[in-house]
Design a protein around this motif. Structure first.
Motif, PDB file in Angstrom:
ATOM      1  N   LEU A   1      91.288  35.681  60.340  1.00 55.64           N
ATOM      2  CA  LEU A   1      90.307  34.948  59.544  1.00 55.64           C
ATOM      3  C   LEU A   1      89.654  33.850  60.368  1.00 55.64           C
ATOM      4  CD1 LEU A   1      88.987  34.295  56.785  1.00 55.64           C
ATOM      5  CD2 LEU A   1      90.976  32.868  56.284  1.00 55.64           C
ATOM      6  N   LEU A   2      88.336  33.761  60.267  1.00 46.93           N
ATOM      7  CA  LEU A   2      87.565  32.684  60.872  1.00 46.93           C
ATOM      8  C   LEU A   2      86.924  31.898  59.739  1.00 46.93           C
ATOM      9  CD1 LEU A   2      86.183  31.195  63.230  1.00 46.93           C
ATOM     10  CD2 LEU A   2      84.377  32.923  63.114  1.00 46.93           C
ATOM     11  N   GLU A   3      87.198  30.582  59.700  1.00 50.39           N
ATOM     12  CA  GLU A   3      86.586  29.701  58.707  1.00 50.39           C
ATOM     13  C   GLU A   3      85.665  28.740  59.430  1.00 50.39           C
ATOM     14  OE1 GLU A   3      89.092  27.797  55.732  1.00 50.39           O
ATOM     15  OE2 GLU A   3      90.704  29.151  56.331  1.00 50.39           O
ATOM     16  N   LEU A   4      84.384  28.754  59.069  1.00 51.29           N
ATOM     17  CA  LEU A   4      83.418  27.835  59.645  1.00 51.29           C
ATOM     18  C   LEU A   4      83.035  26.827  58.574  1.00 51.29           C
ATOM     19  CD1 LEU A   4      81.233  30.381  61.623  1.00 51.29           C
ATOM     20  CD2 LEU A   4      83.033  28.885  62.499  1.00 51.29           C
ATOM     21  N   GLN A   5      83.455  25.594  58.780  1.00 53.17           N
ATOM     22  CA  GLN A   5      83.199  24.499  57.854  1.00 53.17           C
ATOM     23  C   GLN A   5      81.755  24.005  58.036  1.00 53.17           C
ATOM     24  OE1 GLN A   5      85.552  23.472  55.592  1.00 53.17           O
ATOM     25  NE2 GLN A   5      86.859  25.130  56.314  1.00 53.17           N
ATOM     26  N   PRO A   6      81.262  23.109  57.168  1.00 50.81           N
ATOM     27  CA  PRO A   6      79.853  22.714  57.194  1.00 50.81           C
ATOM     28  C   PRO A   6      79.348  22.128  58.519  1.00 50.81           C
ATOM     29  CG  PRO A   6      80.837  22.041  55.132  1.00 50.81           C
ATOM     30  CD  PRO A   6      81.948  22.565  55.996  1.00 50.81           C
ATOM     31  N   ARG A   7      80.189  21.468  59.296  1.00 52.30           N
ATOM     32  CA  ARG A   7      79.737  20.862  60.555  1.00 52.30           C
ATOM     33  C   ARG A   7      80.040  21.725  61.776  1.00 52.30           C
ATOM     34  NH1 ARG A   7      80.510  14.398  60.359  1.00 52.30           N
ATOM     35  NH2 ARG A   7      79.148  14.050  58.590  1.00 52.30           N
ATOM     36  N   ALA A   8      80.459  22.959  61.570  1.00 48.26           N
ATOM     37  CA  ALA A   8      80.804  23.849  62.683  1.00 48.26           C
ATOM     38  C   ALA A   8      79.563  24.239  63.468  1.00 48.26           C
ATOM     39  CB  ALA A   8      81.501  25.097  62.157  1.00 48.26           C
ATOM     40  N   ARG A   9      79.721  24.253  64.792  1.00 48.58           N
ATOM     41  CA  ARG A   9      78.669  24.766  65.680  1.00 48.58           C
ATOM     42  C   ARG A   9      79.361  25.584  66.755  1.00 48.58           C
ATOM     43  NH1 ARG A   9      73.425  24.525  66.856  1.00 48.58           N
ATOM     44  NH2 ARG A   9      72.810  24.830  69.016  1.00 48.58           N
ATOM     45  N   VAL A  10      79.064  26.881  66.779  1.00 48.71           N
ATOM     46  CA  VAL A  10      79.643  27.788  67.769  1.00 48.71           C
ATOM     47  C   VAL A  10      78.512  28.319  68.630  1.00 48.71           C
ATOM     48  CG1 VAL A  10      80.946  29.921  68.140  1.00 48.71           C
ATOM     49  CG2 VAL A  10      81.522  28.429  66.208  1.00 48.71           C
ATOM     50  N   GLU A  11      78.627  28.101  69.937  1.00 46.15           N
ATOM     51  CA  GLU A  11      77.656  28.611  70.896  1.00 46.15           C
ATOM     52  C   GLU A  11      78.373  29.650  71.743  1.00 46.15           C
ATOM     53  OE1 GLU A  11      76.129  25.241  73.044  1.00 46.15           O
ATOM     54  OE2 GLU A  11      75.538  24.222  71.198  1.00 46.15           O
ATOM     55  N   GLY A  12      78.439  30.859  71.234  1.00 42.14           N
ATOM     56  CA  GLY A  12      79.131  31.946  71.908  1.00 42.14           C
ATOM     57  C   GLY A  12      79.345  33.091  70.946  1.00 42.14           C
ATOM     58  N   ASP A  13      79.760  34.218  71.476  1.00 41.47           N
ATOM     59  CA  ASP A  13      80.007  35.393  70.653  1.00 41.47           C
ATOM     60  C   ASP A  13      81.269  35.206  69.825  1.00 41.47           C
ATOM     61  OD1 ASP A  13      77.760  36.400  71.819  1.00 41.47           O
ATOM     62  OD2 ASP A  13      78.811  37.781  73.145  1.00 41.47           O
ATOM     63  N   VAL A  14      81.259  35.796  68.630  1.00 47.22           N
ATOM     64  CA  VAL A  14      82.352  35.633  67.680  1.00 47.22           C
ATOM     65  C   VAL A  14      82.882  36.999  67.269  1.00 47.22           C
ATOM     66  CG1 VAL A  14      82.926  34.807  65.369  1.00 47.22           C
ATOM     67  CG2 VAL A  14      81.409  33.455  66.822  1.00 47.22           C
ATOM     68  N   SER A  15      84.196  37.151  67.317  1.00 50.41           N
ATOM     69  CA  SER A  15      84.879  38.357  66.854  1.00 50.41           C
ATOM     70  C   SER A  15      85.861  37.923  65.766  1.00 50.41           C
ATOM     71  CB  SER A  15      85.618  39.003  68.029  1.00 50.41           C
ATOM     72  OG  SER A  15      86.440  40.041  67.582  1.00 50.41           O
ATOM     73  N   TYR A  16      85.867  38.625  64.640  1.00 53.70           N
ATOM     74  CA  TYR A  16      86.674  38.183  63.501  1.00 53.70           C
ATOM     75  C   TYR A  16      87.162  39.365  62.675  1.00 53.70           C
ATOM     76  CZ  TYR A  16      82.359  39.163  61.063  1.00 53.70           C
ATOM     77  OH  TYR A  16      81.251  39.800  60.572  1.00 53.70           O
TER      78      TYR A  16
END
Length: 131
Positions: free
Chosen positions: A82-97
């Motif tokens: 599980l990946l949880e992205l909260q309101p202030r999350a910033r991801v600069e990259g590929d995501v696998s979930y």
């Protein structure tokens, strides 16, 4: 599936104002409030949780079963379950979930790849004749 299983306890903390340069490996749970320049990897084949708080910055790969992000990650993220992205999350990259929960305001600059965990297939049961 995810709500039924107890989360591993958080046993490690990188406090706000601290900075680590290099690889960070952990077991069970880890919370990052500071800065990491390097990869963060959970020990494989053990349940794992990493929390990257709103004050945290990570420049490297993040790998764990359950990943919660409310800060900044510059690098790939792999959340086996599980990946949880909260309101202030910033991801600069590929995501696998395996599964993802994303709140309004979270940003991903990269590719998303759904990679569900391998589940055991139920055994095929043949009907027996009553003759």
């Amino acid at each position: 599936m995810f709500g039924k299983k107890a989360q591993p306890p958080i046993k490690g903390l990188l406090a706000q104002g601290c900075r680590i340069e290099g690889q960070l490996r952990f077991t069970e749970g880890m919370r990052i409030d500071g800065q990491v320049v390097g990869n963060i990897h959970a020990v494989p084949e053990q349940p794992s949780l990493v929390v990257i708080s709103e004050t945290a910055t990570v420049e490297g790969e993040v790998v764990a079963d359950h990943v919660i992000i409310n800060g900044t990650v510059r690098g790939p993220v792999r959340a086996a379950e599980l990946l949880e992205l909260q309101p202030r999350a910033r991801v600069e990259g590929d995501v696998s979930y395996g599964a993802m929960e994303i709140h309004q305001g979270a940003v991903i600059v990269g590719l998303l790849r759904h990679d569900p965990p391998a589940e055991e297939k139920p055994l095929l049961k043949l009907a027996a004749s009553n003759a």
